[in-house]
Write a protein that holds these residues in place. Structure first.
Motif, mmCIF file in Angstrom:
data_model
loop_
_atom_site.group_PDB
_atom_site.id
_atom_site.type_symbol
_atom_site.label_atom_id
_atom_site.label_comp_id
_atom_site.label_asym_id
_atom_site.label_seq_id
_atom_site.Cartn_x
_atom_site.Cartn_y
_atom_site.Cartn_z
ATOM 1 N N VAL A 136 0.865 -1.183 0.000
ATOM 2 C CA VAL A 136 0.000 0.000 0.000
ATOM 3 C C VAL A 136 0.903 1.235 0.000
ATOM 4 C CG1 VAL A 136 -1.767 1.324 1.221
ATOM 5 C CG2 VAL A 136 -1.833 -1.193 1.267
ATOM 6 N N LYS A 137 0.643 2.137 -0.943
ATOM 7 C CA LYS A 137 1.424 3.366 -1.021
ATOM 8 C C LYS A 137 0.546 4.467 -1.614
ATOM 9 C CE LYS A 137 5.192 6.028 -1.242
ATOM 10 N NZ LYS A 137 5.891 6.513 -0.036
ATOM 11 N N LYS A 138 0.347 5.545 -0.858
ATOM 12 C CA LYS A 138 -0.445 6.663 -1.367
ATOM 13 C C LYS A 138 0.405 7.477 -2.335
ATOM 14 C CE LYS A 138 -3.298 10.599 0.038
ATOM 15 N NZ LYS A 138 -4.329 10.192 -0.935
ATOM 16 N N LEU A 139 -0.075 7.594 -3.558
ATOM 17 C CA LEU A 139 0.607 8.359 -4.592
ATOM 18 C C LEU A 139 -0.198 9.624 -4.895
ATOM 19 C CD1 LEU A 139 1.495 5.320 -6.880
ATOM 20 C CD2 LEU A 139 2.932 6.420 -5.146
ATOM 21 N N ARG A 140 0.275 10.411 -5.830
ATOM 22 C CA ARG A 140 -0.369 11.701 -6.077
ATOM 23 C C ARG A 140 -1.824 11.554 -6.532
ATOM 24 N NH1 ARG A 140 1.692 15.119 -11.078
ATOM 25 N NH2 ARG A 140 0.470 13.463 -12.065
ATOM 26 N N ASP A 141 -2.066 10.630 -7.456
ATOM 27 C CA ASP A 141 -3.391 10.539 -8.074
ATOM 28 C C ASP A 141 -4.241 9.381 -7.577
ATOM 29 O OD1 ASP A 141 -2.846 12.758 -9.735
ATOM 30 O OD2 ASP A 141 -1.755 11.468 -11.140
ATOM 31 N N TYR A 142 -3.644 8.462 -6.859
ATOM 32 C CA TYR A 142 -4.376 7.296 -6.369
ATOM 33 C C TYR A 142 -3.533 6.607 -5.305
ATOM 34 C CZ TYR A 142 -1.176 4.930 -9.572
ATOM 35 O OH TYR A 142 -0.044 4.493 -10.216
ATOM 36 N N THR A 143 -4.099 5.595 -4.679
ATOM 37 C CA THR A 143 -3.366 4.791 -3.706
ATOM 38 C C THR A 143 -3.079 3.420 -4.301
ATOM 39 O OG1 THR A 143 -4.335 5.919 -1.792
ATOM 40 C CG2 THR A 143 -3.445 3.708 -1.427
ATOM 41 N N LEU A 144 -1.806 3.073 -4.368
ATOM 42 C CA LEU A 144 -1.429 1.724 -4.782
ATOM 43 C C LEU A 144 -1.852 0.757 -3.681
ATOM 44 C CD1 LEU A 144 0.424 0.005 -6.849
ATOM 45 C CD2 LEU A 144 2.140 0.176 -5.050
ATOM 46 N N CYS A 200 -0.237 -10.081 -14.934
ATOM 47 C CA CYS A 200 -1.006 -9.256 -14.002
ATOM 48 C C CYS A 200 -1.141 -7.866 -14.620
ATOM 49 C CB CYS A 200 -0.305 -9.144 -12.650
ATOM 50 S SG CYS A 200 -0.070 -10.715 -11.796
ATOM 51 N N VAL A 201 -2.360 -7.381 -14.723
ATOM 52 C CA VAL A 201 -2.605 -6.046 -15.264
ATOM 53 C C VAL A 201 -3.045 -5.150 -14.119
ATOM 54 C CG1 VAL A 201 -3.932 -4.658 -16.894
ATOM 55 C CG2 VAL A 201 -3.283 -7.007 -17.484
ATOM 56 N N ILE A 202 -2.336 -4.037 -13.928
ATOM 57 C CA ILE A 202 -2.737 -3.105 -12.870
ATOM 58 C C ILE A 202 -3.160 -1.777 -13.485
ATOM 59 C CG2 ILE A 202 -1.296 -4.204 -11.117
ATOM 60 C CD1 ILE A 202 0.671 -1.919 -11.365
ATOM 61 N N CYS A 203 -4.186 -1.188 -12.909
ATOM 62 C CA CYS A 203 -4.717 0.099 -13.346
ATOM 63 C C CYS A 203 -4.953 0.953 -12.113
ATOM 64 C CB CYS A 203 -6.035 -0.085 -14.102
ATOM 65 S SG CYS A 203 -5.907 -1.138 -15.552
ATOM 66 N N ASN A 204 -4.361 2.140 -12.115
ATOM 67 C CA ASN A 204 -4.510 3.049 -10.978
ATOM 68 C C ASN A 204 -4.188 2.363 -9.658
ATOM 69 O OD1 ASN A 204 -5.336 5.104 -12.713
ATOM 70 N ND2 ASN A 204 -7.485 4.517 -12.555
ATOM 71 N N GLY A 205 -3.130 1.540 -9.671
ATOM 72 C CA GLY A 205 -2.651 0.925 -8.446
ATOM 73 C C GLY A 205 -3.418 -0.284 -7.961
#
Length: 232
Positions: A7-15, A206-211
């Motif tokens: 878990v990591k809060k980024l500028r535009d979303y949270t992973l 594995c496909v990731i979108c917006n974390g």
């Protein structure tokens, strides 16, 4: 086996992601630019601090924010190859491959033996005394791969390793990567934008979108588009 919950809060979303990678298998991580692929690798490698995470590799806990466990990056035994090969242009090919071994204080005999062995395996023994700055892109990527594998890593991570290579070099680096992941029975995470990479050498995609994990499955069975970012 690698098992990671990140878990990591980024500028535009949270992973907010869970990922696994099995020994001798290549897990392909796909997504658009900014989707969190490189962030995922950097947290696993210990280069970026997560907000919350548990990372275990072959049963050893590398990171657990709950109790403060955080193994330093240099002690995680992770081979990490970047899109632009991080070779030292002023150093010879031999010294580039030996760099990680010296940093980990291997004996002089071990350094000489392992470096020579990996130069041979990567078919670059004839370049041992050449300064890395004079190499082609494909040769540099083979040097970077040799340096990552020479430390006998418990995990190999590749971040867009084929992007800057010509067609022949891509095929060579893919074949070498697949061969050594299988031979050494280490888990591998490959970040890429190209579907063909997963279909040619990946065991799982594995496909990731917006974390977030958008899709996970067998290469070649990916849906026509992802419902969030339409990255297909």
């Amino acid at each position: 086996m690698l098992e990671a919950v990140l878990v990591k809060k980024l500028r535009d979303y949270t992973l907010d992601l869970s990922i696994r990678a099995a020994p001798g298998k290549i897990t392909v991580l796909m997504g658009t630019n900014g989707s969190g692929k490189s962030t995922t690798l950097n947290i696993i490698a210990g280069l970026l601090e997560p907000d919350a995470a548990t990372v275990t590799l072959n049963g050893e806990c590398l990171c657990r924010t709950e109790d403060g466990t955080d193994v330093p990056a240099e002690d995680r035994r992770i081979g990490y190859v970047l899109q632009n090969p991080a070779v030292f242009p002023h150093m010879t090919v031999y010294d580039n491959v030996a760099f990680g071994l010296r940093a980990r204080h291997f004996s002089r005999a071990d350094i000489a033996s392992r470096t020579a062995d990996w130069l041979r395996r990567m078919h670059i023994s004839d370049l041992a005394s050449v300064r890395a700055g004079r190499l082609s892109g494909g040769q540099k990527q083979r040097v970077a791969l040799a340096r990552a594998l020479a430390i006998d890593p418990s995990l190999l991570m590749l971040d867009e390793p084929f992007t800057a290579l010509d067609t022949d070099s891509v095929r060579t680096v893919k074949d070498l990567t697949l061969q050594f992941v299988r031979d050494m029975q280490i888990p591998c995470i490959l970040v890429t934008h190209r579907l063909a990479d997963g279909e040619e050498i990946g065991d799982r995609t594995c496909v990731i979108c917006n974390g977030k994990m958008e899709w996970e499955g067998i290469p070649g069975e990916m849906p026509e588009i992802c419902t969030v970012c339409h990255c297909r």
